[in-house]
Design an enzyme around this catalytic site. Structure first.
Site, PDB file in Angstrom:
ATOM      1  N   GLY A   1       0.824  -1.212   0.000  1.00 49.92           N
ATOM      2  CA  GLY A   1       0.000   0.000   0.000  1.00 49.92           C
ATOM      3  C   GLY A   1       0.854   1.256   0.000  1.00 49.92           C
TER       4      GLY A   1
ATOM      5  CE  LYS B   1      20.443 -16.876   3.389  1.00 46.70           C
ATOM      6  NZ  LYS B   1      21.694 -17.352   2.795  1.00 46.70           N
ATOM      7  CB  THR B   2      18.052 -12.901  -3.561  1.00 50.16           C
ATOM      8  OG1 THR B   2      18.876 -14.019  -3.898  1.00 50.16           O
ATOM      9  CG2 THR B   2      18.930 -11.754  -3.094  1.00 50.16           C
ATOM     10  CE  LYS B   3      17.909 -19.942  -5.132  1.00 49.61           C
ATOM     11  NZ  LYS B   3      19.018 -20.654  -4.505  1.00 49.61           N
TER      12      LYS B   3
ATOM     13  N   GLY C   1     -15.920   2.733  17.311  1.00 50.99           N
ATOM     14  CA  GLY C   1     -16.043   1.329  17.677  1.00 50.99           C
ATOM     15  C   GLY C   1     -17.487   0.868  17.620  1.00 50.99           C
TER      16      GLY C   1
ATOM     17  CB  CYS D   1     -17.455   7.809  15.383  1.00 46.44           C
ATOM     18  SG  CYS D   1     -18.969   7.244  14.601  1.00 46.44           S
TER      19      CYS D   1
ATOM     20  CG  HIS E   1     -15.028   8.111  11.503  1.00 42.03           C
ATOM     21  ND1 HIS E   1     -14.422   7.387  12.507  1.00 42.03           N
ATOM     22  CD2 HIS E   1     -16.271   7.595  11.358  1.00 42.03           C
ATOM     23  CE1 HIS E   1     -15.247   6.471  12.950  1.00 42.03           C
ATOM     24  NE2 HIS E   1     -16.383   6.561  12.282  1.00 42.03           N
TER      25      HIS E   1
ATOM     26  CD  GLU F   1     -11.115   8.873  12.332  1.00 42.59           C
ATOM     27  OE1 GLU F   1     -11.552   9.966  12.756  1.00 42.59           O
ATOM     28  OE2 GLU F   1     -11.667   7.785  12.584  1.00 42.59           O
TER      29      GLU F   1
HETATM   30  N1  GLN Z   1     -21.284   2.058  17.081  1.00 45.13           N
HETATM   31  C1  GLN Z   1     -21.599   3.432  16.867  1.00 45.13           C
HETATM   32  C2  GLN Z   1     -22.702   3.613  15.839  1.00 45.13           C
HETATM   33  O1  GLN Z   1     -22.968   2.745  15.055  1.00 45.13           O
HETATM   34  C3  GLN Z   1     -20.383   4.222  16.463  1.00 45.13           C
HETATM   35  C4  GLN Z   1     -19.777   3.798  15.161  1.00 45.13           C
HETATM   36  C5  GLN Z   1     -18.367   4.297  14.964  1.00 45.13           C
HETATM   37  O2  GLN Z   1     -17.663   4.623  15.911  1.00 45.13           O
HETATM   38  N2  GLN Z   1     -17.915   4.305  13.737  1.00 45.13           N
HETATM   39  O3  GLN Z   1     -23.326   4.644  15.801  1.00 45.13           O
END
Ligand code: GLN
Length: 533
Positions: free
Chosen positions: A7, A176-178, A348, A375, A506, A508
Site C-alpha cells: 500500500g 536472502k534473495t531466493k 467502535g 464517533c 470521523h 481522521e
Molecule cells: N457504534 C456506533 C454507531 O454505530 C459508532 C460507530 C463508529 O464509531 N464508527 O453509531
C-alpha cells in the site's frame, strides 16, 4: 505477503509520478469475496476507511488519499466480491446477450472496465493499480490475468512492479534473495514478468544482492529498487527516488520525464526527521490485540491524523495504546491517564470495553486532560456526561443496553429497519454529510468556517429527546446537520475544560500530511499547552 508495504509502495509510486507533473490516480484491488470492507473485522483486516461517496474500503485507500492529496471515489476500490456481483447482475440483466458467462474472461474484463472508468473519472494519465495478496495464491489470480490481458493489448502502457520481501536470518547473515526469485518464477507462470522489483528489507540492498536478483529474474540492475525500513512512511517516496524509481517507471511506460517537484514532501520528511520534542497521546480502545501482537492498523487514520497535527507544530508524536478493559479491572489504572498530554477515544461497535472508555472519558473531563472523541468516542462522552453531570444514572446507548432508562444515544430512525431485516452491508450512515457550526465554539474556531463536510460511518446518534437536558447542564452541541436534527459535534466550553470535543463523524479520514485536520490540530495544540504548563 500481507503487511510487506504494498500500500505504501503504491502510494509512493503514485506520489512520485504526481510530483513529476502527471495526473495520477490509484486503485486498490482486494481479493476478498466481501463486497466491501465494511463487513470485515478491523483486527483481521485493519481499519475500514470511508470515502466521500460512502464507499467502505481498505485502509490503503487512506494512504492513497493522503499521499496524493486527492479525494478518491468508489470506482478506485474493488474486491473480488464486488466484481463477481457486477458480473452476475449484468448476466441477470441479459447484458451478455445470451452468451455463456465465464470466470475467465468475464471477471478480468469487468475488472479492466472498472479500472478504465476510474481512470476516466480522475482524468488520469497514469493509473496505479495495487493488487492485494500474494503471488501464487488462488485469490488474486483473476486480477493478475486482467493485467496480463491489459499488457497484451497495450504492451507499452503497462509496467509491473513486484513488491518482494528479503528475509534476514540473523544479524550476521545476508539478505536472502531466493524467495524473490521464486516469487518471480511464480509470477512468470501467470504470463507476467515484473518490470521493476521493490526489494523490501530491514536494510538497504547492497550491489551484490541487486546483481543477483537482476540476473536471476531477467532484469537490469537499475530495475531492482531498494526499499528498506524507514522511520516514517513519508520518507518512502524519497528513498525510492534515490534509486531513480520514477525515471525507471517513466522509461518503461515510454513517457517523457517532466520536471520534478517534491519540495513540499521533502520538507515534510525533514520535519518528521527533526522533530524531537514529544507530545504524548493515549488512545483508549479495544481493537488492539491479535494473539500476542498489537495491531495498530485498526486505527491507522487516527494515528496518521495525530502525526500530521504534531508535525504541524514541529513535535514528535508519541502514541500509546491503552486497553479500555484495564480501566474497569482496576479504577486505579485511570491515574495513568494523567501521564498523557491528550487522550483520544476512537470509533467502535458493540458493548465490550465501553464502560472502561467512559471511565477514561470521565477522568479526562474531571482532570481537564485534553480529550477528543471520534464517533463512538463522542457518543460515549455524551453518555458519560449524561450520567455524571446531568443526573441520568444508567444512561446509555441502545446499542449497548436496549432497556436503558435514558437512551441518550439511540438508533437513527432510518437505521432500525436495516437491522431488523439484517441488512448490514453498506447500510450505515456513510460518507460525506454537511454540518453547520455554532459561532464562538471550539469547533468554529478550529474550522474558521460555518459550513463543513465530514465523513460518517454509524447507525446511532444523539437522541433529540435529551438535547435540551444535556445543554442545560453545560454540554454544547457546536455542530449539527443543516436541518438541526442530528448532533455532529459535542464540546465543553473553554472556560470549563481546555479541550473536550467529540465528533459524530470521523475527522481522521480527511486529515492530510500537509494540511492536518482542524480538530486534530486544535486537540494537539491543547495537548502541547498542557505539557508546557
Ligand atoms: N457504534 C456506533 C454507531 O454505530 C459508532 C460507530 C463508529 O464509531 N464508527 O453509531
Amino acid at each position: 505477503m500481507s503487511g510487506v508495504g504494498k500500500g505504501v509502495a503504491a502510494s509512493s509510486i503514485a506520489k512520485l509520478l504526481q510530483s513529476r507533473g502527471f495526473r495520477v490516480t490509484a486503485i486498490k484491488i482486494d481479493p476478498y469475496m466481501n463486497v466491501d470492507a465494511g463487513t470485515m473485522n478491523p483486527t483481521e483486516h485493519g481499519e475500514v476507511f470511508v470515502l466521500d461517496d460512502g464507499t467502505e474500503c481498505d485502509q490503503d485507500m487512506g494512504n492513497y488519499e493522503r499521499f496524493l492529496n486527492q479525494d478518491l471515489s468508489g470506482l478506485n476500490y474493488m474486491t473480488a466480491g464486488s466484481i463477481f456481483q457486477s458480473v452476475i447482475n449484468k448476466e441477470r440483466n441479459l447484458e451478455y446477450q445470451g452468451r455463456c458467462v465465464e470466470v475467465v474472461p468475464h471477471i478480468p474484463l469487468e475488472t479492466l472496465e472498472k479500472i478504465n472508468r476510474a481512470g476516466e473519472k480522475a482524468k488520469a494519465e497514469i493509473i496505479i493499480t495495487e493488487i492485494g495478496g500474494t503471488v501464487g495464491e488462488y485469490q488474486n489470480i483473476l486480477f493478475l490475468e486482467a493485467i496480463r490481458m491489459l499488457k497484451v493489448k497495450h504492451p507499452d502502457d503497462v509496467a509491473l512492479v513486484l513488491v518482494s520481501f528479503l528475509p534476514l536470518q540473523n544479524a550476521d547473515s545476508e539478505l536472502k534473495t531466493k524467495p524473490t526469485q521464486y516469487a518471480v518464477k511464480t509470477l512468470n507462470s501467470t504470463g507476467l514478468q515484473p518490470d521493476i522489483i521493490l526489494a523490501r528489507a530491514g536494510t538497504p540492498l547492497d550491489q551484490k544482492r541487486k546483481e543477483k536478483i537482476a540476473f536471476n529474474c531477467s532484469l537490469q540492475e537499475e530495475d531492482i529498487i531498494s526499499a528498506p525500513d524507514v522511520k516514517s512512511i513519508y520518507e518512502v517516496p524519497i528513498n525510492f527516488e534515490k534509486d531513480g524509481l520514477s525515471g525507471r517507471i517513466l522509461k518503461k511506460l515510454k513517457l517523457r520525464p517532466r520536471k520534478t517537484n517534491l519540495q513540499e514532501w521533502r520538507k515534510l520528511a525533514k520535519t518528521v526527521e527533526e522533530s524531537s520534542e514529544p507530545v504524548n497521546i493515549g488512545i483508549v480502545g479495544k481493537y488492539f490485540s491479535t494473539g500476542k501482537f498489537v495491531l495498530a492498523d485498526s486505527y491507522i487514520s487516527v494515528i496518521e491524523a495525530v502525526k500530521h497535527a504534531a508535525y504541524f507544530f514541529g513535535k514528535k508524536p508519541v502514541i500509546k495504546w491503552l486497553d479500555a478493559e484495564e480501566f474497569i479491572k482496576s479504577p486505579e489504572n485511570l491515574k495513568q491517564l494523567s501521564e498523557y498530554d491528550g487522550i483520544i477515544v476512537p470509533g467502535g461497535f458493540g458493548g465490550r470495553g465501553t464502560e472502561g472508555k467512559m471511565a477514561a472519558i470521565g477522568y479526562c473531563r474531571e482532570n481537564k486532560i485534553p480529550f477528543f472523541g471520534l464517533c463512538y468516542g463522542m457518543q460515549l462522552a455524551v453518555i458519560e456526561f449524561a450520567r455524571s453531570a446531568a443526573g441520568m444514572k444508567k444512561a446509555n446507548s441502545t446499542e449497548i443496553d436496549e432497556k436503558t432508562p435514558y437512551p441518550v444515544i439511540d438508533i437513527l430512525p432510518e437505521q432500525k429497519k436495516n437491522l431488523e431485516e439484517k441488512k448490514y452491508g453498506a447500510t450505515m450512515r456513510l460518507g460525506a454529510y454537511p454540518a453547520e457550526l455554532k459561532k464562538g465554539t471550539i469547533a468554529f474556531e478550529a474550522y474558521k468556517s460555518q459550513s463543513i463536510s465530514e465523513r460518517h460511518r454509524h447507525r446511532y446518534e444523539v437522541n433529540p429527546d435529551y438535547i435540551k437536558q444535556l445543554e442545560d447542564k453545560g454540554l454544547v452541541f457546536s455542530g449539527t446537520s443543516p436541518d438541526g436534527r442530528l448532533m455532529e459535534i459535542a464540546e465543553l466550553p473553554r472556560n470549563v475544560h481546555p479541550f473536550f470535543v467529540g465528533a459524530q463523524f470521523h475527522p481522521e479520514f480527511k486529515s492530510r500530511p500537509l494540511s492536518p485536520h482542524p480538530l486534530f490540530r486544535e486537540f494537539i495544540r491543547s495537548s502541547i499547552d498542557r505539557k508546557e504548563r
